[in-house]
Design a protein around this motif. Structure first.
Motif, PDB file in Angstrom:
ATOM      1  N   GLU A 117       0.834  -1.203   0.000  1.00  0.00           N
ATOM      2  CA  GLU A 117       0.000   0.000   0.000  1.00  0.00           C
ATOM      3  C   GLU A 117       0.868   1.251   0.000  1.00  0.00           C
ATOM      4  O   GLU A 117       0.545   2.238  -0.670  1.00  0.00           O
ATOM      5  N   ALA A 118       1.971   1.211   0.745  1.00  0.00           N
ATOM      6  CA  ALA A 118       2.884   2.357   0.772  1.00  0.00           C
ATOM      7  C   ALA A 118       3.372   2.677  -0.634  1.00  0.00           C
ATOM      8  O   ALA A 118       3.418   3.850  -1.043  1.00  0.00           O
ATOM      9  N   GLU A 119       3.717   1.631  -1.384  1.00  0.00           N
ATOM     10  CA  GLU A 119       4.207   1.841  -2.741  1.00  0.00           C
ATOM     11  C   GLU A 119       3.140   2.486  -3.615  1.00  0.00           C
ATOM     12  O   GLU A 119       3.449   3.346  -4.453  1.00  0.00           O
ATOM     13  N   ARG A 120       1.888   2.102  -3.405  1.00  0.00           N
ATOM     14  CA  ARG A 120       0.810   2.717  -4.193  1.00  0.00           C
ATOM     15  C   ARG A 120       0.716   4.211  -3.918  1.00  0.00           C
ATOM     16  O   ARG A 120       0.523   5.018  -4.839  1.00  0.00           O
ATOM     17  N   TRP A 121       0.868   4.618  -2.658  1.00  0.00           N
ATOM     18  CA  TRP A 121       0.798   6.041  -2.326  1.00  0.00           C
ATOM     19  C   TRP A 121       2.021   6.785  -2.859  1.00  0.00           C
ATOM     20  O   TRP A 121       1.898   7.920  -3.344  1.00  0.00           O
ATOM     21  N   TYR A 122       3.191   6.161  -2.766  1.00  0.00           N
ATOM     22  CA  TYR A 122       4.378   6.789  -3.356  1.00  0.00           C
ATOM     23  C   TYR A 122       4.183   7.012  -4.850  1.00  0.00           C
ATOM     24  O   TYR A 122       4.531   8.068  -5.394  1.00  0.00           O
ATOM     25  N   ARG A 123       3.628   6.009  -5.533  1.00  0.00           N
ATOM     26  CA  ARG A 123       3.441   6.119  -6.978  1.00  0.00           C
ATOM     27  C   ARG A 123       2.464   7.249  -7.314  1.00  0.00           C
ATOM     28  O   ARG A 123       2.697   8.040  -8.242  1.00  0.00           O
ATOM     29  N   THR A 124       1.370   7.317  -6.558  1.00  0.00           N
ATOM     30  CA  THR A 124       0.397   8.376  -6.810  1.00  0.00           C
ATOM     31  C   THR A 124       1.040   9.750  -6.643  1.00  0.00           C
ATOM     32  O   THR A 124       0.865  10.642  -7.481  1.00  0.00           O
ATOM     33  N   ALA A 125       1.808   9.914  -5.545  1.00  0.00           N
ATOM     34  CA  ALA A 125       2.466  11.205  -5.302  1.00  0.00           C
ATOM     35  C   ALA A 125       3.552  11.470  -6.337  1.00  0.00           C
ATOM     36  O   ALA A 125       3.748  12.609  -6.777  1.00  0.00           O
ATOM     37  N   ALA A 126       4.258  10.430  -6.743  1.00  0.00           N
ATOM     38  CA  ALA A 126       5.305  10.589  -7.752  1.00  0.00           C
ATOM     39  C   ALA A 126       4.701  11.016  -9.078  1.00  0.00           C
ATOM     40  O   ALA A 126       5.246  11.896  -9.773  1.00  0.00           O
ATOM     41  N   GLU A 127       3.595  10.423  -9.449  1.00  0.00           N
ATOM     42  CA  GLU A 127       2.935  10.785 -10.704  1.00  0.00           C
ATOM     43  C   GLU A 127       2.398  12.206 -10.672  1.00  0.00           C
ATOM     44  O   GLU A 127       2.204  12.824 -11.729  1.00  0.00           O
ATOM     45  N   LEU A 128       2.192  12.737  -9.463  1.00  0.00           N
ATOM     46  CA  LEU A 128       1.779  14.132  -9.310  1.00  0.00           C
ATOM     47  C   LEU A 128       2.984  15.068  -9.220  1.00  0.00           C
ATOM     48  O   LEU A 128       2.813  16.269  -9.023  1.00  0.00           O
ATOM     49  N   GLY A 129       4.201  14.490  -9.320  1.00  0.00           N
ATOM     50  CA  GLY A 129       5.399  15.325  -9.426  1.00  0.00           C
ATOM     51  C   GLY A 129       6.178  15.568  -8.158  1.00  0.00           C
ATOM     52  O   GLY A 129       7.056  16.447  -8.150  1.00  0.00           O
ATOM     53  N   LEU A 130       5.931  14.803  -7.082  1.00  0.00           N
ATOM     54  CA  LEU A 130       6.657  15.039  -5.834  1.00  0.00           C
ATOM     55  C   LEU A 130       7.995  14.301  -5.862  1.00  0.00           C
ATOM     56  O   LEU A 130       8.029  13.065  -5.894  1.00  0.00           O
ATOM     57  N   PRO A 131       9.129  15.022  -5.824  1.00  0.00           N
ATOM     58  CA  PRO A 131      10.438  14.368  -5.929  1.00  0.00           C
ATOM     59  C   PRO A 131      10.714  13.346  -4.839  1.00  0.00           C
ATOM     60  O   PRO A 131      11.303  12.288  -5.109  1.00  0.00           O
TER      61      PRO A 131
END
Length: 290
Positions: A117-131
């Motif tokens: 689940e953590a990876e899913r949230w990282y991916r969502t934030a990464a796709e929104l541009g958070l370094p």
């Protein structure tokens, strides 16, 4: 260097606003009628003054008015004091409202116990541009052996000047055999103040035979409290015969419960005892049989 929870920062207020904030902070949030973003601003100013105790009710008041950034910042305060259950609730609430820092923070909170689940949230934030999310997503993928995908995300974070991503990409390309790029990445991240990169730069320099430079890099990280760098510096000093300072760094790392440092202290103690007995034998104080 482990990731830290992110706090949302608004534009810095002028000095006059700051003084008004100091006066208002002595009042309870419920006694002061103001928009949610003003309450959140007051909380942020108090955090910047290292006063998280007084900041919390202001963040909480703004969060109750559906301010997503305040929810995320309240979650950060709670997570920092290990109130993880309530922190998770606020991170989830803010994430549902699209707050990208809350998505990253939720991933960070969940990573040890619920990595998928953590990876899913990282991916969502990464796709929104958070370094920071790009970096953590790439790190997880690299650990799982998905090197191509990991490199893509780490390079994306490096492109927007994320020092931890520089360090992690340096680790990845070094395992692929590109030591030259690894050195450049470690050096760039170290110059930006990344402690892990300072330590890795020292290891890279030692591998290249640049002992003096390695010592400077290890020492810079060790002086900032990096435990692995303390051990590495101790190893370097021990190899050149500076056992007293090596022992001092091992002891510092041992106080942080580093098992490698503790083992090295045991080895040095055994070596010292063997040398003492050998000296006694040499001077006829005891026989070898004894």
């Amino acid at each position: 260097m482990a990731s830290e929870f992110l706090i949302v920062h608004w534009a810095a207020p002028c000095e006059e606003q700051f003084e008004v904030t100091v006066a208002l902070s002595s009042r309870l949030p419920g006694e002061y009628s103001c928009p949610s973003d003003t309450r959140a601003d007051l909380g942020q100013l108090l955090v910047e003054r290292d006063n998280s105790v007084e900041a919390e009710p202001w963040f909480r008041a703004a969060a109750m008015l559906n301010d997503a950034q305040a929810m995320s910042n309240l979650g950060t305060l709670l997570a920092d004091r290990r109130d993880e259950a309530e922190a998770e609730l606020w991170f989830r609430a803010a994430s549902a409202l699209g707050e990208v820092n809350a998505m990253f923070n939720l991933g960070l909170l969940l990573e040890q116990q619920r990595k998928t689940e953590a990876e899913r949230w990282y991916r969502t934030a990464a796709e929104l541009g958070l370094p920071d999310a790009m970096n953590n997503l790439g790190r997880i993928q690299a650990q799982r052996g998905q090197e191509r995908e990991a490199e893509r995300w780490l390079r994306a974070a490096v492109a927007v000047n994320c020092p931890p991503a520089m360090n992690n990409l340096g680790i990845l390309v070094s395992t692929q055999g590109d030591l030259e790029e690894a050195g450049r990445l470690f050096r760039a991240a170290a110059a930006s103040g990344d402690d892990d990169a300072m330590n890795n730069l020292g290891a890279w320099q030692a591998q290249q035979g640049h002992t003096a430079e390695a010592e400077r890099s290890f020492r810079a990280a060790a002086n900032r409290g990096h435990v692995s760098a303390m051990v590495n510096l101790g190893d370097l000093l021990r190899q050149r015969g500076d056992r007293r300072e090596a022992e001092r760094w091992y002891r510092a790392a041992g106080q942080a419960d580093d098992t490698g440092a503790i083992d090295r202290l045991g080895e040095m103690s055994s070596e010292h005892e063997s040398e003492r007995l050998a000296s006694l034998v040499e001077h006829g104080c005891v026989s070898e049989k004894e």
